[in-house]
Structures are given as C-alpha cells and as structure tokens.
Design an enzyme around this catalytic site. Structure first.
Site: not given
Length: 336
Positions: A54, A152, A206, A216, A285, A291, A295
């Site tokens: 990342y 993963s 995700s 949105k 995230g 946010q 969440n």
C-alpha cells in the site's frame, strides 16, 4: 464494538477492522490519516489491517506512526506480503522465502512493533512451491515475528492445500481476506464452505463495494468530484466493474430498506456482510474521521431474514456469484 474469534483460533478481533488500502500515504495526508486511526480507537476498533504494497510501504509507516503510544497488547495488527515493493527488482515480489523473510522485517520496522498478530499472503504465488512459502511462514511464527498466518484472495483449493501444510508444520492458518459485498459474493459457494470446514474466518474487504453501496453514485450522472470513481491513482480502476447504470439503479432501491432499519446505506452494507457467520470482520477505510464514526454503527446490527431476502430480490442478477472470479481476478504469474 463487538468482537469475534478469528476462525477457530483464540484470537478475538473487532468485527469492524480499520484498513488503510488506497488511503494512507496516497489519497489522505498523514495528519488526516492519524485522525482517522485515532477515531477508530475512540469507537472501540482494536484491529488494523495494512500491507507492505500500500503506497509502496508508506501506508505501513503512517499506521505505525498513528499507533505510537498505544498499548501494543490491546491491538491486533495485520499486514501482508506478495505484491512488488521497493524498486521492483526481480526478487521484490512473490512468496519466495527470500521475499517473505525480507518483507516481514521491513514491515515490523515500519509498523514500529516486534510482531504482527496476523501475517497474510496477499495473493497466491504460482511460481514458488507452496512448501517453500509455508515453511517460511512457519519460521516467522516460530521466531515470534507473527502470531498467526492468513491468506488473501486464494481459491478454495489453494486454501485447502495451504492449510494442510500449515497443520503439518504446526502453525495456525486461520484467516482468508477476500472481497465480499452485496454485489460481490464469489466466496459463498466454495471458499466459505471450505473455510468453515477448516476453521478459517473471513476478514472481508470492500464491503461497501468501493463506495458504490453508499448510493452516492447515481445512474446517468457523473461521479461526485473527489470520489473514488474519479481517483486516477487506482481507485477508479477498482470501482469500474460496478459503475454501470443497471447496478447503480438497483443500489438506489436499497435506500428504503436502509431507512426502515434506521441505517445509512454504508452501515447497511457493512452490517450485511457481518450476517455471514463465517465473516470474522469487515474492513472499513476512511478519508475522514467522521466516516469511521458512522461505519462503526453497523456493529451488532441484526438484519431480519425477510429483509435479507428483500435485498436479494432488489439486486437480482447484477450480483456476481461465480466462484471462478477469485482465480480470474488473481495474477497468474508473479508481478514485477
């Protein structure tokens, strides 16, 4: 915050886990990233997921700085290895013993910790013998640099083979980190049943489908300025599969369902993945602290079975179920 065991291990993690893919070290300035991490801590999140790739290692450094001063024993820190890092040399990717051993040391240095709670194979390496990979992971566990091992985006067959070797070597392969959301359910037919059998829990990424399930993005309209769909650094590519009017129109029909449950669309999406009893945590995230605070309200939510059926009816055939997509979307050779 509610907590769940990770697979059949004794490790408890926060069922909403903070992840810093696509944000720390790239989209979000370090000061704001630190604010987001502190907001996560304030609302009871104790589990943090990152990866060496990342922002080409910068995300790990940002997370390490943000967690400075926290009691290490009260945190669960996860990172990953596989994708290219550094200058992208011929041994700077994959799951060879060389790359794994060098990568764990770099991750620990950047995260400012002596160990990670979970070290994950970020993809399956088709060019390295699985025995070599699992032996390297076993040595890292025995050295105390990682407590548990995960994978993963591995297929059910790859998970079974990896778990068998891990068992032989006496280490805990306890987690799988796949993409999973109302729109992307490719793990349900094969990966989840295999994981249940083997005692492996899912840490899903995700859950809000890169923001699509927030509602949105409107059919027939340009994406909002500054949204992930406009991010040329990678976000736009990842979200593109969902950016068509049929998907977006179906998603808009979820708003009355969220309203009935007194949830935001994002909260509904996160709560939905947590209804699966094989899911140990949903990764969220944030590019703003608020946010995180919003969440986290998905924790502990129970969605009635009738409402889950209603969601299925609304989304219909725009949902991806094909278990082969795990293999299709994974690299078939080591990246360089």
């Amino acid at each position: 915050m509610e907590f769940r065991y990770l697979g059949n291990s004794g490790l408890k993690i926060s069922e909403i886990t903070y992840g810093n893919w696509l944000t720390h070290g790239s989209q979000v300035e370090n000061e704001v990233a630190t604010q987001c991490v502190h907001a996560a801590l304030d609302v009871g999140i104790t589990s943090f997921d990152t990866a060496d790739v990342y922002a080409n290692t910068r995300a790990e450094s940002v997370l390490g700085d943000a967690l400075t001063g926290q009691r290490r024993e009260s945190l669960e820190i996860f990172t990953k290895v596989y994708w290219p890092t550094g200058p992208g040399g011929h041994n700077d990717s994959g799951l060879s013993r060389k790359h794994i051993m060098e990568s764990i040391n770099g991750s620990l240095r950047r995260l400012q910790t002596d160990y990670v709670d979970l070290y994950q194979a970020h993809r399956y390496d088709t060019e390295t013998p699985l025995e070599e990979t699992m032996q390297a992971f076993a040595d890292i566990v025995r050295q105390g640099k990682a407590l548990y091992i995960g994978v993963s985006e591995w297929t059910a067959g790859q998970i079974r083979a990896g778990h068998a070797l891990a068992t032989e070597l006496g280490i805990g392969l306890i987690s799988s980190q796949p993409q999973y959301s109302m729109l992307w359910r490719v793990i349900e037919d094969e990966v989840v049943p295999a994981s249940r059998e083997l005692g492996i829990g899912q840490i899903v990424w995700s859950p809000v489908a890169q923001g699509v399930l927030t509602g949105k993005y409107k059919p027939g309209q340009a994406p909002p300025a500054g949204s992930r769909a406009t991010d040329a650094k990678g976000g736009a590519d990842m979200i593109s599969r969902f950016m068509n009017d049929d998907v977006l129109a179906r998603v808009q029909k979820l708003q009355p369902i969220a309203d009935e449950l007194e949830l935001s669309m994002a909260q509904l999406a996160v709560a939905w993945v947590l209804q699966n009893d094989n899911v140990s945590a949903a990764l969220v995230g944030a590019s703003r602290p608020e946010q995180v605070r919003e969440n986290v309200k998905a924790t502990g939510v129970k969605i009635p079975h009738a409402v889950l059926q209603q969601i299925d009816e609304v989304l219909g055939d725009v949902v991806e179920h094909d278990s082969e997509m795990t293999s299709v979307t994974s690299p078939h050779k080591r990246p360089s």
